[in-house]
Design a protein around this motif. Structure first.
Motif, PDB file in Angstrom:
ATOM      1  N   ALA A   6      -6.747  98.451 -69.839  1.00 47.88           N
ATOM      2  CA  ALA A   6      -6.861  98.225 -68.400  1.00 47.88           C
ATOM      3  C   ALA A   6      -6.934  99.538 -67.632  1.00 47.88           C
ATOM      4  N   LYS A   7      -6.345 100.593 -68.193  1.00 48.18           N
ATOM      5  CA  LYS A   7      -6.366 101.905 -67.530  1.00 48.18           C
ATOM      6  C   LYS A   7      -7.733 102.571 -67.627  1.00 48.18           C
ATOM      7  N   LYS A   8      -8.487 102.220 -68.634  1.00 47.17           N
ATOM      8  CA  LYS A   8      -9.788 102.856 -68.843  1.00 47.17           C
ATOM      9  C   LYS A   8     -10.817 102.251 -67.919  1.00 47.17           C
ATOM     10  N   LYS A   9     -11.720 103.067 -67.468  1.00 45.76           N
ATOM     11  CA  LYS A   9     -12.789 102.617 -66.579  1.00 45.76           C
ATOM     12  C   LYS A   9     -14.112 102.824 -67.306  1.00 45.76           C
ATOM     13  N   TYR A  10     -14.401 101.938 -68.246  1.00 51.41           N
ATOM     14  CA  TYR A  10     -15.610 102.081 -69.039  1.00 51.41           C
ATOM     15  C   TYR A  10     -16.850 102.023 -68.154  1.00 51.41           C
ATOM     16  N   GLY A  11     -17.659 103.029 -68.245  1.00 53.06           N
ATOM     17  CA  GLY A  11     -18.929 103.039 -67.547  1.00 53.06           C
ATOM     18  C   GLY A  11     -18.846 103.292 -66.059  1.00 53.06           C
ATOM     19  N   ALA A  12     -17.673 103.443 -65.492  1.00 56.13           N
ATOM     20  CA  ALA A  12     -17.578 103.660 -64.049  1.00 56.13           C
ATOM     21  C   ALA A  12     -18.124 105.026 -63.675  1.00 56.13           C
ATOM     22  N   TYR A  13     -17.858 106.015 -64.472  1.00 55.96           N
ATOM     23  CA  TYR A  13     -18.310 107.369 -64.180  1.00 55.96           C
ATOM     24  C   TYR A  13     -19.162 107.934 -65.307  1.00 55.96           C
ATOM     25  N   GLY A  14     -19.602 107.118 -66.223  1.00 53.81           N
ATOM     26  CA  GLY A  14     -20.311 107.629 -67.389  1.00 53.81           C
ATOM     27  C   GLY A  14     -19.299 108.030 -68.444  1.00 53.81           C
ATOM     28  N   PRO A  15     -19.634 108.980 -69.287  1.00 48.14           N
ATOM     29  CA  PRO A  15     -18.713 109.387 -70.358  1.00 48.14           C
ATOM     30  C   PRO A  15     -17.399 109.921 -69.787  1.00 48.14           C
ATOM     31  N   GLN A  16     -16.300 109.584 -70.449  1.00 45.67           N
ATOM     32  CA  GLN A  16     -14.983 109.982 -69.966  1.00 45.67           C
ATOM     33  C   GLN A  16     -14.466 111.251 -70.637  1.00 45.67           C
ATOM     34  N   TYR A  60     -20.386 122.195 -73.314  1.00 46.52           N
ATOM     35  CA  TYR A  60     -19.252 121.475 -72.710  1.00 46.52           C
ATOM     36  C   TYR A  60     -19.110 120.060 -73.223  1.00 46.52           C
ATOM     37  N   MET A  61     -20.203 119.395 -73.557  1.00 50.36           N
ATOM     38  CA  MET A  61     -20.102 118.022 -74.056  1.00 50.36           C
ATOM     39  C   MET A  61     -19.445 117.996 -75.437  1.00 50.36           C
ATOM     40  N   GLN A  62     -19.674 119.034 -76.226  1.00 52.45           N
ATOM     41  CA  GLN A  62     -19.091 119.082 -77.561  1.00 52.45           C
ATOM     42  C   GLN A  62     -17.615 119.449 -77.515  1.00 52.45           C
ATOM     43  N   ARG A  63     -17.244 120.305 -76.603  1.00 49.55           N
ATOM     44  CA  ARG A  63     -15.833 120.709 -76.533  1.00 49.55           C
ATOM     45  C   ARG A  63     -15.017 119.778 -75.649  1.00 49.55           C
ATOM     46  N   GLY A  64     -15.678 118.833 -74.958  1.00 44.62           N
ATOM     47  CA  GLY A  64     -14.973 117.882 -74.100  1.00 44.62           C
ATOM     48  C   GLY A  64     -14.513 118.516 -72.803  1.00 44.62           C
ATOM     49  N   GLY A  65     -15.301 119.429 -72.280  1.00 43.28           N
ATOM     50  CA  GLY A  65     -14.925 120.149 -71.079  1.00 43.28           C
ATOM     51  C   GLY A  65     -15.778 119.799 -69.875  1.00 43.28           C
ATOM     52  N   ALA A  66     -15.956 120.775 -68.997  1.00 46.76           N
ATOM     53  CA  ALA A  66     -16.725 120.593 -67.773  1.00 46.76           C
ATOM     54  C   ALA A  66     -17.970 121.486 -67.822  1.00 46.76           C
ATOM     55  N   TRP A  67     -19.034 121.055 -67.160  1.00 43.43           N
ATOM     56  CA  TRP A  67     -20.296 121.781 -67.197  1.00 43.43           C
ATOM     57  C   TRP A  67     -20.187 123.168 -66.564  1.00 43.43           C
ATOM     58  N   ASP A  68     -19.239 123.337 -65.631  1.00 51.31           N
ATOM     59  CA  ASP A  68     -19.098 124.619 -64.938  1.00 51.31           C
ATOM     60  C   ASP A  68     -18.080 125.540 -65.615  1.00 51.31           C
ATOM     61  N   ASP A  69     -17.617 125.174 -66.803  1.00 49.94           N
ATOM     62  CA  ASP A  69     -16.643 125.942 -67.586  1.00 49.94           C
ATOM     63  C   ASP A  69     -15.280 126.052 -66.911  1.00 49.94           C
ATOM     64  N   SER A  70     -14.961 125.163 -65.994  1.00 51.95           N
ATOM     65  CA  SER A  70     -13.654 125.197 -65.331  1.00 51.95           C
ATOM     66  C   SER A  70     -12.531 124.783 -66.278  1.00 51.95           C
ATOM     67  N   SER A 100     -19.534 115.898 -66.335  1.00 52.99           N
ATOM     68  CA  SER A 100     -20.943 116.231 -66.293  1.00 52.99           C
ATOM     69  C   SER A 100     -21.418 116.456 -64.857  1.00 52.99           C
ATOM     70  N   ARG A 101     -22.656 116.851 -64.738  1.00 48.72           N
ATOM     71  CA  ARG A 101     -23.275 117.046 -63.420  1.00 48.72           C
ATOM     72  C   ARG A 101     -24.453 116.102 -63.290  1.00 48.72           C
ATOM     73  N   SER A 102     -25.015 116.006 -62.104  1.00 44.96           N
ATOM     74  CA  SER A 102     -26.128 115.090 -61.898  1.00 44.96           C
ATOM     75  C   SER A 102     -27.382 115.619 -62.577  1.00 44.96           C
ATOM     76  N   MET A 103     -28.237 114.706 -62.938  1.00 48.34           N
ATOM     77  CA  MET A 103     -29.498 115.087 -63.575  1.00 48.34           C
ATOM     78  C   MET A 103     -30.359 115.880 -62.593  1.00 48.34           C
ATOM     79  N   TYR A 151     -23.095 115.185 -55.421  1.00 51.18           N
ATOM     80  CA  TYR A 151     -22.874 114.268 -56.538  1.00 51.18           C
ATOM     81  C   TYR A 151     -21.385 114.027 -56.758  1.00 51.18           C
ATOM     82  N   GLN A 152     -20.614 115.095 -56.713  1.00 52.58           N
ATOM     83  CA  GLN A 152     -19.170 114.973 -56.920  1.00 52.58           C
ATOM     84  C   GLN A 152     -18.512 114.184 -55.794  1.00 52.58           C
ATOM     85  N   ALA A 153     -19.034 114.331 -54.587  1.00 59.17           N
ATOM     86  CA  ALA A 153     -18.471 113.620 -53.435  1.00 59.17           C
ATOM     87  C   ALA A 153     -19.057 112.214 -53.288  1.00 59.17           C
TER      88      ALA A 153
END
Length: 182
Positions: free
Chosen positions: A76-86, A130-140, A90-93, A157-159
């Motif tokens: 119930a805590k998971k939001k499958y597909g709400a924001y894409g991969p959890q 970032y997708m392989q390490r499970g991080g953020a696209w901006d290296d934050s 990621s950033r917008s295309m 996109y973020q907003a």
């Protein structure tokens, strides 16, 4: 007794036998579609059969019930597909395409044995996509080093203010990643 071969002839006898055989086979097939009558029926039309739930070996029914409740709570805590991969941010295309056209970014290909190469010092953590390490696209997620700059498309996109993009039929329907979460 009459001999069927003398009375009806050999052809009639064979045809009759084949016909009777086909009729018998068809009747047998037709009866397989008829439901069997239930002998043990109680008032209200329900059978006396008791249905049991699957309980894994080594668990009591109470342990299994508790385990299922825990699983249901975590799902119930998971939001499958709400924001894409959890697993990564990621950033917008659109922002990726704009930076790709300007030459500010490139395609990220996976690194084989990345964890081992980081441990041995052959690679830095920021060199892994970032997708392989499970991080953020901006290296934050790395916390040190140079963070990639956000564009106005990234901020929109973020907003959840990404420009409306048409679907394959030309209908404008989506505005951003969080539309499905509401």
């Amino acid at each position: 007794l009459l001999d069927s071969r003398k009375t009806f002839g050999p052809i009639w006898s064979i045809n009759m036998r084949i016909t009777l055989l086909l009729i018998a086979l068809l009747l047998q097939q037709a009866t397989s579609f008829v439901p069997l009558l239930q002998k043990h029926v109680v008032a209200g039309g329900c059978s006396r059969t008791t249905l049991y739930e699957y309980i894994p070996d080594g668990m009591t029914p109470e342990q299994w019930k508790k385990f299922k409740q825990q699983e249901k709570a975590s799902e119930a805590k998971k939001k499958y597909g709400a924001y894409g991969p959890q697993s990564f941010k990621s950033r917008s295309m659109q922002a990726f395409q704009q930076d790709l056209e300007k030459g500010k970014t490139g395609h990220l290909l996976p690194v084989f044995n990345a964890k081992e190469k980081v441990k041995t010092g052959q690679l830095k953590k920021e060199d892994i996509p970032y997708m392989q390490r499970g991080g953020a696209w901006d290296d934050s997620d790395i916390g040190k080093g140079k963070k990639k700059q956000w564009t106005s498309a990234d901020r929109k996109y973020q907003a959840n203010e990404a420009p409306a993009t048409p679907d394959w039929l030309g209908n404008v329907q989506r505005k951003g990643p969080q539309q499905g979460a509401k």
